[in-house]
Motif scaffolding. Structure first.
Motif, PDB file in Angstrom:
ATOM      1  N   PHE A  15       0.864  -1.198   0.000  1.00 48.70           N
ATOM      2  CA  PHE A  15       0.000   0.000   0.000  1.00 48.70           C
ATOM      3  C   PHE A  15       0.887   1.231   0.000  1.00 48.70           C
ATOM      4  O   PHE A  15       1.827   1.299   0.803  1.00 48.70           O
ATOM      5  N   PRO A  16       0.643   2.241  -0.862  1.00 51.59           N
ATOM      6  CA  PRO A  16      -0.414   2.265  -1.892  1.00 51.59           C
ATOM      7  C   PRO A  16      -0.015   1.463  -3.135  1.00 51.59           C
ATOM      8  O   PRO A  16       1.152   1.460  -3.498  1.00 51.59           O
ATOM      9  N   ASP A  17      -1.020   0.826  -3.746  1.00 55.03           N
ATOM     10  CA  ASP A  17      -0.800   0.092  -4.994  1.00 55.03           C
ATOM     11  C   ASP A  17      -1.312   0.949  -6.156  1.00 55.03           C
ATOM     12  O   ASP A  17      -1.692   2.101  -5.968  1.00 55.03           O
ATOM     13  N   ALA A  18      -1.342   0.373  -7.349  1.00 61.41           N
ATOM     14  CA  ALA A  18      -1.730   1.145  -8.544  1.00 61.41           C
ATOM     15  C   ALA A  18      -3.151   1.702  -8.405  1.00 61.41           C
ATOM     16  O   ALA A  18      -3.420   2.843  -8.796  1.00 61.41           O
TER      17      ALA A  18
END
Ligand code: KIV
Length: 263
Positions: free
Chosen positions: A256-259
């Protein structure tokens, strides 16, 4: 929106009245979307929100601050705001002025005050005569925690039960449209409820009151020091801790954060 008339009619119809405390906009927004009848901006915010040992230190400005916040979050709810300690015990003029400030600056529908002393009864008369609905509060009155020698069930013996009956009748006669009964025996609350024409709202007063109130943080399982009469309808403290653990792990592990959560 609930009204005084609708609340009185609920008693006549034998329909229970529901009330929860609320201090913040996020909670008010969540509760605005429920069927809860009334919200109480209680001076319990001193203990629950501010972490103080009792309710005595909370100020009128703080009650107004939280009252206005809750009104913004819950535009559709009947909101009662507590008059804080020493804002209505000095004289009825001051009580009326302070109740007026709450009503004008928060958009509340009613104020609540504790006890049945001479000055409190006269304050109820003055405030209601000015057109401000008042909720009374008898039994264990948290602002009187020191004179009551701590958090104790009230009305357990015959003398104090008789005193409570007299006080309840006086609060009704003074003009209150409802009365909170806190920490009294269930049988006494039942008797008081039957003897009054105004609704009783119980907290630690058994099942036979016309309505019930709980401190929101207590019933959500957010506050560690809940008294015996509190039922935890959720365990949000555990959910918060689990969510925080998941967040910490996500950040540390780089998941986290991902795309999906990035621009
Ligand atoms: O301040 C408060 O939350 C209250 C309830 C306990 C009724 O007065």
């Amino acid at each position: 929106m609930e009204t005084v008339a609708k609340l009185l009619a609920r008693k006549q119809a034998g329909e229970k009245i529901t009330m929860l405390t609320c201090y913040s906009a996020s909670m008010a927004m969540a509760l605005n979307a429920t069927a809860i009848d009334t919200l109480l901006v209680g001076d319990s915010l001193a203990t629950v929100f501010q972490g103080k040992p009792d309710t005595l230190s909370v100020t009128l400005s703080e009650m107004i601050y939280h009252g206005a916040i809750v009104r913004r979050g819950a535009p559709d709810k009947f909101i009662v705001v507590d008059l804080p300690f020493m804002s209505y015990q000095i004289n009825p003029e001051k009580s009326l002025t302070n109740a007026g400030k709450i009503m004008k600056q928060t958009g509340a529908n009613a104020v609540k005050l504790e006890g049945a002393s001479e000055v409190v009864l006269e304050s109820i008369r003055r405030i209601t005569t000015a057109g401000i609905p008042v909720v009374g509060h008898l039994g264990f009155t948290p602002q009187g925690v020191h004179s009551l020698s701590g958090y104790r069930v009230q009305g357990k013996d015959q003398t104090s039960a008789e005193k409570l009956k007299t006080e309840a009748a006086l609060v009704e006669q003074a003009g209150a449209f409802a009365v909170v009964l806190e920490m009294i025996p269930a049988q006494l609350a039942k008797t008081l409820t039957a003897s009054l024409t105004i609704p009783t709202i119980g907290i630690g007063a058994g099942p036979d009151c016309d309505g019930q109130v709980l401190v929101l943080d207590d019933m959500l399982g957010l506050y560690p020091h809940a008294p015996k009469f509190v039922k935890r309808f959720a365990e949000l403290d555990r959910q918060i801790q689990q969510a925080a653990a998941n967040y910490i792990a996500g950040v540390k592990q780089g998941t986290f954060p991902d795309a999906e959560h990035s621009f």
